[in-house]
Scaffold this motif. Structure first.
Motif, short mmCIF file in Angstrom:
data_model
loop_
_atom_site.label_atom_id
_atom_site.label_comp_id
_atom_site.label_asym_id
_atom_site.label_seq_id
_atom_site.Cartn_x
_atom_site.Cartn_y
_atom_site.Cartn_z
N ALA A 59 101.75 108.41 43.89
CA ALA A 59 102.37 106.89 43.06
C ALA A 59 103.35 106.93 42.98
N ASN A 60 104.11 108.01 43.04
CA ASN A 60 105.53 108.56 42.59
C ASN A 60 106.17 108.95 43.26
N ALA A 61 106.26 109.19 44.69
CA ALA A 61 106.93 109.10 45.89
C ALA A 61 106.67 108.45 47.36
N TYR A 62 105.84 107.83 47.16
CA TYR A 62 106.16 106.83 47.69
C TYR A 62 105.90 104.94 46.98
N PRO A 63 106.74 103.76 48.21
CA PRO A 63 107.07 102.76 47.90
C PRO A 63 105.97 102.07 46.88
N PHE A 64 106.27 101.66 46.07
CA PHE A 64 105.45 100.76 44.89
C PHE A 64 105.01 99.63 45.93
N LEU A 65 105.91 98.60 45.49
CA LEU A 65 106.49 97.16 45.83
C LEU A 65 107.51 97.57 46.72
N THR A 66 107.72 96.08 47.50
CA THR A 66 108.59 95.60 48.63
C THR A 66 108.81 93.86 48.48
N PHE A 67 110.01 93.93 48.07
CA PHE A 67 110.42 92.67 48.04
C PHE A 67 110.98 92.41 48.71
N ARG A 68 111.03 91.31 49.48
CA ARG A 68 111.37 90.91 50.30
C ARG A 68 112.16 89.20 50.19
N LEU A 69 113.20 88.97 50.19
CA LEU A 69 114.19 88.05 49.98
C LEU A 69 114.66 87.01 51.03
N GLU A 70 114.51 86.35 51.99
CA GLU A 70 115.47 86.19 53.06
C GLU A 70 115.75 87.40 53.73
N ALA A 71 117.16 87.68 53.55
CA ALA A 71 117.40 88.84 54.69
C ALA A 71 117.03 89.84 53.70
N GLN A 72 117.13 89.91 52.83
CA GLN A 72 117.49 90.80 51.76
C GLN A 72 116.24 91.80 51.68
N ILE A 73 116.07 92.63 51.03
CA ILE A 73 114.45 93.80 51.36
C ILE A 73 115.00 94.73 50.49
N GLN A 74 114.17 95.05 48.76
CA GLN A 74 114.43 96.15 48.11
C GLN A 74 112.63 96.57 48.10
N ALA A 154 103.80 90.01 37.10
CA ALA A 154 104.17 89.80 37.41
C ALA A 154 104.70 89.58 39.47
N VAL A 155 103.73 90.08 39.72
CA VAL A 155 103.59 89.73 40.93
C VAL A 155 103.16 88.04 41.15
N VAL A 156 102.22 87.78 40.55
CA VAL A 156 101.60 86.22 40.73
C VAL A 156 102.74 85.78 40.34
N LYS A 157 104.04 85.66 39.83
CA LYS A 157 105.28 84.75 39.24
C LYS A 157 106.58 84.86 40.09
N LEU A 158 106.34 85.76 40.44
CA LEU A 158 107.34 85.73 41.84
C LEU A 158 107.16 85.74 43.51
N VAL A 159 105.98 85.82 43.02
CA VAL A 159 104.74 85.50 44.52
C VAL A 159 105.69 84.03 45.66
N LYS A 160 105.96 83.38 44.51
CA LYS A 160 106.35 82.12 44.54
C LYS A 160 107.55 81.97 45.37
N MET A 161 108.42 83.20 44.85
CA MET A 161 110.17 83.55 45.09
C MET A 161 110.24 84.03 46.30
N ALA A 162 109.81 85.57 46.56
CA ALA A 162 110.01 86.38 47.96
C ALA A 162 108.67 86.65 48.35
N SER A 163 108.66 87.50 49.23
CA SER A 163 107.56 88.32 49.91
C SER A 163 107.85 89.44 49.04
N ILE A 164 106.39 89.35 48.77
CA ILE A 164 106.08 90.48 47.92
C ILE A 164 105.17 91.45 48.83
N ILE A 165 105.00 92.91 49.14
CA ILE A 165 104.58 93.98 50.21
C ILE A 165 103.80 94.72 48.92
N PRO A 166 102.58 94.88 48.94
CA PRO A 166 102.70 96.28 47.85
C PRO A 166 102.61 97.28 48.99
#
Length: 197
Positions: A59-74, A154-166
């Motif tokens: 849980a601490n070593a791997y990505p928790f969530l990935t946000f994708r908004l158009e070409a940006q990935i975080q 937070a995921v429920v609120k952000l899902v309309k603005m960006a793609s969220i990958i668990p």
């Protein structure tokens, strides 16, 4: 006096007696549960603690969530959330999140391992009473389920603005919550306290 137990509900004193596996002692006056004997408590809690420690590392070593908004990935993980809160000037909230989602669960897991491994090897752990009391005091501070509810909101609120990958860490974190709850339910504290006799 060591073999006497008081009912937590009505304070009636009872003589403590050995129970059969999965047996339960009840108060003669009010019927409240005094104590239980849990089958293979030490083995179950030890295996759940080891599994919990592995899940905690994942849980601490791997990505928790990935946000994708158009070409940006975080990608984010648990510690980046704490660092971002600190950078935004919310250092008290960052400290509480760090304490309740990382520090306290880690202390609980490593402390239980430090107690259970010597018990399994039929040895008395160092500073057993102090350590076990500290672990029991830490348990209410591990509020991972509250953090998970906050993440889901937070995921429920952000899902309309960006793609969220668990990420892998999110799933490990969710399973870790259940592992810690199962470990606390499977633990028979009398096994630990019996070592002090």
């Amino acid at each position: 006096m060591e073999s006497v137990i008081a009912c937590h509900e009505c304070d009636l004193l009872h003589q403590r007696r050995p129970l059969p596996p999965d047996g339960t002692a009840r108060c003669a006056r009010c019927g409240a549960v005094l104590y239980r004997r849990k089958r293979n408590s030490l083995d179950r809690v030890l295996s759940l603690t080891v599994a919990g420690l592995i899940l905690f590392i994942i849980a601490n070593a791997y990505p928790f969530l990935t946000f994708r908004l158009e070409a940006q990935i975080q990608q984010t993980n648990l510690i980046t959330g704490v660092m971002e809160l600190y950078r935004q000037g919310m250092w008290i909230v960052a400290g509480v999140v760090l304490l309740t989602t990382i520090v306290m669960p880690l202390l609980e897991l490593t402390g239980m391992l430090f107690i259970l491994v010597p018990l399994k090897l039929r040895r008395r752990p160092w500073k057993l009473a102090l350590l076990f009391r500290a672990i029991r005091a830490f348990q209410p501070w591990g509020m991972m389920e509250v953090f998970m509810i906050g993440i889901l909101v937070a995921v429920v609120k952000l899902v309309k603005m960006a793609s969220i990958i668990p990420g892998t860490a999110l799933y490990a974190f969710m399973v870790l919550i259940f592992i810690l709850a199962a470990s606390a339910a499977a633990l028979d504290p009398h096994i630990v306290w019996k070592e002090l006799d």
